[in-house]
Write a protein that holds these residues in place. Structure first.
Motif, PDB file in Angstrom:
ATOM      1  N   ILE A  75      -9.173   8.807  -2.133  1.00  0.00           N
ATOM      2  CA  ILE A  75      -9.684   7.301  -2.011  1.00  0.00           C
ATOM      3  C   ILE A  75      -9.394   6.722  -3.307  1.00  0.00           C
ATOM      4  CG2 ILE A  75     -11.485   5.946  -1.954  1.00  0.00           C
ATOM      5  CD1 ILE A  75     -12.847   7.942   0.121  1.00  0.00           C
ATOM      6  N   ASP A  76      -9.230   7.684  -4.464  1.00  0.00           N
ATOM      7  CA  ASP A  76      -9.147   7.058  -5.672  1.00  0.00           C
ATOM      8  C   ASP A  76      -7.709   6.964  -6.161  1.00  0.00           C
ATOM      9  OD1 ASP A  76     -11.869   6.742  -6.271  1.00  0.00           O
ATOM     10  OD2 ASP A  76     -12.050   8.459  -7.321  1.00  0.00           O
ATOM     11  N   VAL A  77      -6.749   7.785  -5.388  1.00  0.00           N
ATOM     12  CA  VAL A  77      -5.497   7.840  -6.225  1.00  0.00           C
ATOM     13  C   VAL A  77      -4.363   7.499  -5.043  1.00  0.00           C
ATOM     14  CG1 VAL A  77      -6.150   9.748  -7.794  1.00  0.00           C
ATOM     15  CG2 VAL A  77      -5.022  10.210  -5.346  1.00  0.00           C
ATOM     16  N   ALA A 107       8.804  13.234   6.209  1.00  0.00           N
ATOM     17  CA  ALA A 107       7.780  13.049   4.926  1.00  0.00           C
ATOM     18  C   ALA A 107       8.522  13.692   4.042  1.00  0.00           C
ATOM     19  CB  ALA A 107       6.352  13.635   5.736  1.00  0.00           C
ATOM     20  N   ASN A 108       8.153  13.471   2.788  1.00  0.00           N
ATOM     21  CA  ASN A 108       8.447  14.396   1.511  1.00  0.00           C
ATOM     22  C   ASN A 108       7.164  14.763   0.826  1.00  0.00           C
ATOM     23  OD1 ASN A 108       7.733  12.037   0.080  1.00  0.00           O
ATOM     24  ND2 ASN A 108       9.940  11.658  -0.282  1.00  0.00           N
ATOM     25  N   SER A 122       3.908   6.489  -5.193  1.00  0.00           N
ATOM     26  CA  SER A 122       4.976   5.808  -5.286  1.00  0.00           C
ATOM     27  C   SER A 122       5.571   5.346  -3.975  1.00  0.00           C
ATOM     28  CB  SER A 122       6.051   6.800  -6.106  1.00  0.00           C
ATOM     29  OG  SER A 122       7.354   6.220  -5.791  1.00  0.00           O
ATOM     30  N   PRO A 123       6.278   4.332  -3.881  1.00  0.00           N
ATOM     31  CA  PRO A 123       6.758   3.901  -2.683  1.00  0.00           C
ATOM     32  C   PRO A 123       7.864   4.975  -2.104  1.00  0.00           C
ATOM     33  CG  PRO A 123       7.023   2.008  -3.896  1.00  0.00           C
ATOM     34  CD  PRO A 123       6.557   3.161  -4.875  1.00  0.00           C
ATOM     35  N   GLY A 136       0.927  -1.396  -0.054  1.00  0.00           N
ATOM     36  CA  GLY A 136       0.097   0.078  -0.010  1.00  0.00           C
ATOM     37  C   GLY A 136       0.916   1.139  -0.341  1.00  0.00           C
ATOM     38  N   PRO A 137       0.343   2.440  -0.032  1.00  0.00           N
ATOM     39  CA  PRO A 137       0.979   3.671   0.173  1.00  0.00           C
ATOM     40  C   PRO A 137       1.601   3.862   1.456  1.00  0.00           C
ATOM     41  CG  PRO A 137      -1.525   3.906   0.339  1.00  0.00           C
ATOM     42  CD  PRO A 137      -1.187   2.623  -0.004  1.00  0.00           C
TER      43      PRO A 137
END
Length: 159
Positions: A69-71, A30-31, A76-77, A3-4
């Motif tokens: 929710i959609d994106v 965080a980036n 990207s990892p 997952g994200p």
């Protein structure tokens, strides 16, 4: 596929401000800050003001709840995401929509008429309490704290 890479989800009705844009972003590493809120996703002026708070190396995205929710699963990892929402109802909508929120930091929910203050920075009404209980049922850790070095507390212990 995993997952994200959501490092933390935070409720803060101020969204991005100094504490979020500097203290929390640095603490988390965080980036990318994703603000998920229907109103702000359409308010370019407010987005520009919030962008000014963030260091140049941090990107921000302003999505509606539905777009988030959609994106979010397409992230990207390499994106280390700090997800910020305005209130508990936005957080619940995201969780119920399939966004993998396991840990929710409750930072700021301003007092307004009809709400009771449960901490120095958080006030809730019955609908908020029900939403927090639902998030708890969905397995979300509910961590009330203003800043990273403060000891957290389960918000349900305050009701």
């Amino acid at each position: 596929m995993s997952g994200p890479n959501i490092l933390l989800t935070r409720i803060d009705n101020r969204l991005i401000h100094g504490q979020v844009g500097v203290t929390w972003v640095n603490h988390l590493g965080a980036n990318l800050v994703v603000v998920a809120n229907d109103k702000v996703s359409k308010d370019v002026v407010q987005q520009n003001l919030m962008d000014m708070v963030l260091p140049d190396v941090i990107q921000a995205r302003y999505f509606s709840l539905e777009k988030t929710i959609d994106v979010i699963h397409k992230a990207s990892p390499r994106q280390k995401i700090f997800l910020v929402v305005k209130d508990v109802h936005d957080a619940l909508a995201l969780k119920e929509g399939g966004v993998p929120i396991d840990h929710l930091n409750i930072g700021n929910m301003h007092y307004e008429e009809g709400k009771k203050q449960v901490s120095s920075t958080v006030s809730v009404d019955d609908k908020d309490i029900e939403a927090f209980k639902r998030l708890d049922e969905l397995g979300v850790n509910l961590d009330l704290r203003k800043v990273p070095n403060e000891k957290g507390q389960n918000i349900l212990d305050l009701f």
